[in-house]
Design a protein around this motif. Structure first.
Motif, PDB file in Angstrom:
ATOM      1  N   THR A 319    -113.377  17.091  32.798  1.00 51.02           N
ATOM      2  CA  THR A 319    -112.188  17.883  32.479  1.00 51.02           C
ATOM      3  C   THR A 319    -112.145  19.188  33.263  1.00 51.02           C
ATOM      4  O   THR A 319    -111.102  19.612  33.757  1.00 51.02           O
ATOM      5  CB  THR A 319    -112.159  18.183  30.973  1.00 51.02           C
ATOM      6  N   LEU A 320    -113.298  19.864  33.391  1.00 54.13           N
ATOM      7  CA  LEU A 320    -113.319  21.127  34.120  1.00 54.13           C
ATOM      8  C   LEU A 320    -112.919  20.942  35.579  1.00 54.13           C
ATOM      9  O   LEU A 320    -112.226  21.778  36.160  1.00 54.13           O
ATOM     10  CB  LEU A 320    -114.717  21.762  34.029  1.00 54.13           C
ATOM     11  N   GLY A 321    -113.354  19.845  36.188  1.00 60.13           N
ATOM     12  CA  GLY A 321    -112.977  19.585  37.573  1.00 60.13           C
ATOM     13  C   GLY A 321    -111.479  19.413  37.716  1.00 60.13           C
ATOM     14  O   GLY A 321    -110.852  19.928  38.643  1.00 60.13           O
ATOM     15  N   ALA A 322    -110.870  18.690  36.781  1.00 59.93           N
ATOM     16  CA  ALA A 322    -109.431  18.489  36.836  1.00 59.93           C
ATOM     17  C   ALA A 322    -108.677  19.802  36.633  1.00 59.93           C
ATOM     18  O   ALA A 322    -107.686  20.094  37.306  1.00 59.93           O
ATOM     19  CB  ALA A 322    -109.016  17.472  35.777  1.00 59.93           C
ATOM     20  N   LEU A 323    -109.159  20.621  35.693  1.00 63.45           N
ATOM     21  CA  LEU A 323    -108.508  21.908  35.458  1.00 63.45           C
ATOM     22  C   LEU A 323    -108.616  22.818  36.684  1.00 63.45           C
ATOM     23  O   LEU A 323    -107.671  23.528  37.047  1.00 63.45           O
ATOM     24  CB  LEU A 323    -109.122  22.582  34.242  1.00 63.45           C
ATOM     25  N   ALA A 324    -109.781  22.800  37.343  1.00 62.18           N
ATOM     26  CA  ALA A 324    -109.961  23.624  38.540  1.00 62.18           C
ATOM     27  C   ALA A 324    -109.013  23.176  39.634  1.00 62.18           C
ATOM     28  O   ALA A 324    -108.390  24.000  40.317  1.00 62.18           O
ATOM     29  CB  ALA A 324    -111.412  23.540  39.012  1.00 62.18           C
ATOM     30  N   HIS A 327    -105.447  24.271  38.833  1.00 62.89           N
ATOM     31  CA  HIS A 327    -105.282  25.716  39.013  1.00 62.89           C
ATOM     32  C   HIS A 327    -105.138  26.063  40.494  1.00 62.89           C
ATOM     33  O   HIS A 327    -104.293  26.896  40.872  1.00 62.89           O
ATOM     34  CB  HIS A 327    -106.483  26.448  38.412  1.00 62.89           C
ATOM     35  N   LEU A 328    -105.930  25.433  41.361  1.00 69.46           N
ATOM     36  CA  LEU A 328    -105.881  25.735  42.781  1.00 69.46           C
ATOM     37  C   LEU A 328    -104.533  25.377  43.384  1.00 69.46           C
ATOM     38  O   LEU A 328    -104.023  26.075  44.262  1.00 69.46           O
ATOM     39  CB  LEU A 328    -107.001  25.002  43.515  1.00 69.46           C
ATOM     40  N   VAL A 329    -103.954  24.293  42.916  1.00 73.98           N
ATOM     41  CA  VAL A 329    -102.666  23.869  43.458  1.00 73.98           C
ATOM     42  C   VAL A 329    -101.529  24.724  42.905  1.00 73.98           C
ATOM     43  O   VAL A 329    -100.684  25.236  43.640  1.00 73.98           O
ATOM     44  CB  VAL A 329    -102.418  22.373  43.164  1.00 73.98           C
ATOM     45  N   VAL A 330    -101.518  24.923  41.592  1.00 71.92           N
ATOM     46  CA  VAL A 330    -100.395  25.625  40.961  1.00 71.92           C
ATOM     47  C   VAL A 330    -100.445  27.127  41.235  1.00 71.92           C
ATOM     48  O   VAL A 330     -99.443  27.742  41.593  1.00 71.92           O
ATOM     49  CB  VAL A 330    -100.390  25.350  39.439  1.00 71.92           C
ATOM     50  N   ARG A 331    -101.637  27.731  41.091  1.00 74.18           N
ATOM     51  CA  ARG A 331    -101.738  29.185  41.196  1.00 74.18           C
ATOM     52  C   ARG A 331    -101.846  29.660  42.645  1.00 74.18           C
ATOM     53  O   ARG A 331    -101.242  30.655  43.026  1.00 74.18           O
ATOM     54  CB  ARG A 331    -102.947  29.662  40.397  1.00 74.18           C
ATOM     55  N   HIS A 332    -102.614  28.937  43.475  1.00 72.29           N
ATOM     56  CA  HIS A 332    -102.878  29.396  44.825  1.00 72.29           C
ATOM     57  C   HIS A 332    -102.169  28.588  45.899  1.00 72.29           C
ATOM     58  O   HIS A 332    -102.267  28.926  47.081  1.00 72.29           O
ATOM     59  CB  HIS A 332    -104.394  29.376  45.094  1.00 72.29           C
ATOM     60  N   PRO A 347    -112.431  12.497  37.508  1.00 74.68           N
ATOM     61  CA  PRO A 347    -112.245  12.756  36.084  1.00 74.68           C
ATOM     62  C   PRO A 347    -111.027  12.060  35.531  1.00 74.68           C
ATOM     63  O   PRO A 347    -110.121  11.695  36.260  1.00 74.68           O
ATOM     64  CB  PRO A 347    -112.083  14.278  36.042  1.00 74.68           C
ATOM     65  N   ALA A 348    -111.058  11.941  34.215  1.00 78.33           N
ATOM     66  CA  ALA A 348    -109.886  11.380  33.552  1.00 78.33           C
ATOM     67  C   ALA A 348    -108.687  12.262  33.833  1.00 78.33           C
ATOM     68  O   ALA A 348    -108.770  13.477  33.812  1.00 78.33           O
ATOM     69  CB  ALA A 348    -110.161  11.291  32.048  1.00 78.33           C
ATOM     70  N   GLY A 349    -107.561  11.614  34.090  1.00 74.52           N
ATOM     71  CA  GLY A 349    -106.344  12.363  34.342  1.00 74.52           C
ATOM     72  C   GLY A 349    -106.137  12.713  35.788  1.00 74.52           C
ATOM     73  O   GLY A 349    -105.138  13.329  36.129  1.00 74.52           O
ATOM     74  N   TRP A 350    -107.073  12.295  36.680  1.00 75.47           N
ATOM     75  CA  TRP A 350    -106.900  12.683  38.080  1.00 75.47           C
ATOM     76  C   TRP A 350    -105.673  12.031  38.679  1.00 75.47           C
ATOM     77  O   TRP A 350    -105.091  12.560  39.614  1.00 75.47           O
ATOM     78  CB  TRP A 350    -108.146  12.311  38.884  1.00 75.47           C
ATOM     79  N   ARG A 351    -105.257  10.834  38.112  1.00 72.66           N
ATOM     80  CA  ARG A 351    -104.116  10.141  38.689  1.00 72.66           C
ATOM     81  C   ARG A 351    -102.831  10.968  38.582  1.00 72.66           C
ATOM     82  O   ARG A 351    -101.894  10.751  39.319  1.00 72.66           O
ATOM     83  CB  ARG A 351    -103.925   8.783  38.015  1.00 72.66           C
TER      84      ARG A 351
END
Length: 365
Positions: A319-324, A327-332, A347-351
């Motif tokens: 989950t942390l990998g997906a959140l990171a 964040h990199l795409v949306v924020r930066h 991770p789950a949800g990567w699709r």
């Protein structure tokens, strides 16, 4: 408080313990007890008056000015000048301070904890400083630049005599236009400066006001190519410059070209004709030291960090990998990111962050 007025003191300079005031207006008396921090008290005996303790005593005036009184707002001030300073005892680690305000300055008295006098100051002048705007230092840095003089037309060769030691000065006869002291180092700065100092002292006590002592070095100054070949002679320049400041129009400093073995005779007349106290000769060029503003190149912008051109390797799954990654795409606005492994490593949800998602641009296999 003092911090609100722009004052900030480090631990060693927080020596003010108590401050109180008597009277008002131009007859205000301010009293204070100041002391060195415990860790500095052992150093007090090494000083006439420890710098941090002196600063604490002067802070008494700063605190008095910062305090509002008689309906007048407080002021932010700094010590500017003092006169009539006398040290009556040494090694104090604590002081009792008394300041008496006058129309334009204040007197300062300080005693030790037994009442013995330590310090007196006839006048301490404080100047107000602006704290409502940040200080600007643009253009305030200067450096010494060797500036070329226009060609000098020298008259007839002046009369001159060599001097090598202090004993040669009183032996001069006929008051020559110049006495020439050649000062080259051979690596021994102490011996050279000691000899030059003795000659300068003898010169300044001699009755030769119409003559000039010309101190000649070679390669002591970074004129021309910027290289100093005789550091010991550079020390001579520092010594003689101080003497020139105290005794104008008595001494001339000349630094000859280290690439030319000629003595001072060919240029002596032109050197004296310039009227300059300090010159460097390089070839046929005469240069003089001048202050010039330092030109600071524009700083390069700092690295932008993550951005549209960044590719980020996300090596952690879960989950942390997906959140990171999100964040990199949306924020930066990172245009590319990738996972190092396919299938179960993601991770789950990567699709939900597939190539069809905004900002996705795969850059690695």
């Amino acid at each position: 408080g003092l911090a609100e007025r722009g004052y900030a003191y480090g631990p060693a300079f927080q020596g003010v313990r108590t401050v109180w005031q008597r009277g008002g207006g131009d007859e205000t008396e301010v009293f204070a007890e100041v002391a060195l921090p415990e860790e500095l008290r052992a150093d007090a005996a090494a000083y006439g008056l420890h710098p941090a303790l002196l600063d604490a005593a002067l802070q008494t005036g700063t605190i008095a000015a910062a305090a509002a009184a008689d309906g007048r707002p407080g002021r932010s001030v700094m010590p500017f000048a003092w006169t009539g300073l006398a040290l009556h005892a040494v090694g104090a680690s604590a002081l009792r301070v008394r300041l008496v305000a006058g129309p334009e300055s204040m007197t300062v008295e300080a005693a030790d904890e037994t009442g013995g006098p330590v310090l007196s100051m006839d006048s301490l002048v404080l100047r107000e400083v602006a704290t409502d705007r940040p200080a600007t230092h643009a253009g305030s840095l200067y450096e010494v630049v060797w500036t070329e003089l226009p060609p000098v037309v020298a008259g007839p060769a002046p009369s001159w005599a060599p001097v090598a030691t202090a004993e040669d000065v009183p032996a001069l006869t006929g008051a020559p236009a110049a006495a020439v002291l050649v000062a080259t180092g051979d690596g021994d700065a102490l011996a050279l400066t000691s000899r030059v100092l003795a000659v300068v002292q003898a010169w300044l006590t001699a009755e030769l006001d119409d003559s000039r002592l010309v101190v000649v070095t070679r390669g002591a100054m970074p004129a021309g190519d910027g290289v100093v070949t005789d550091p010991a002679a550079s020390a001579v320049w520092g010594l003689v410059r101080a003497a020139q400041t105290e005794n104008p129009d008595r001494i001339v400093l000349v630094d000859l070209d280290p690439a030319d073995g000629a003595g001072p005779e060919p240029v002596l007349g032109a050197v004296l004709a310039t009227g300059e106290p300090q010159l460097a000769v390089r070839g046929t060029t005469f240069s003089v030291p001048r202050l010039a503003r330092v030109t600071v190149p524009a700083a390069e912008p700092p690295p932008s960090g993550f951005g549209p051109d960044s590719t980020v390797l996300v090596s952690g799954a879960g989950t942390l990998g997906a959140l990171a990654a999100r964040h990199l795409v949306v924020r930066h606005g990172c245009a590319g990111w990738c996972w190092p492994a396919a299938g179960a490593g993601r991770p789950a949800g990567w699709r939900s962050w597939s190539p069809s998602s905004p900002g996705w641009a795969p850059r690695c296999p």
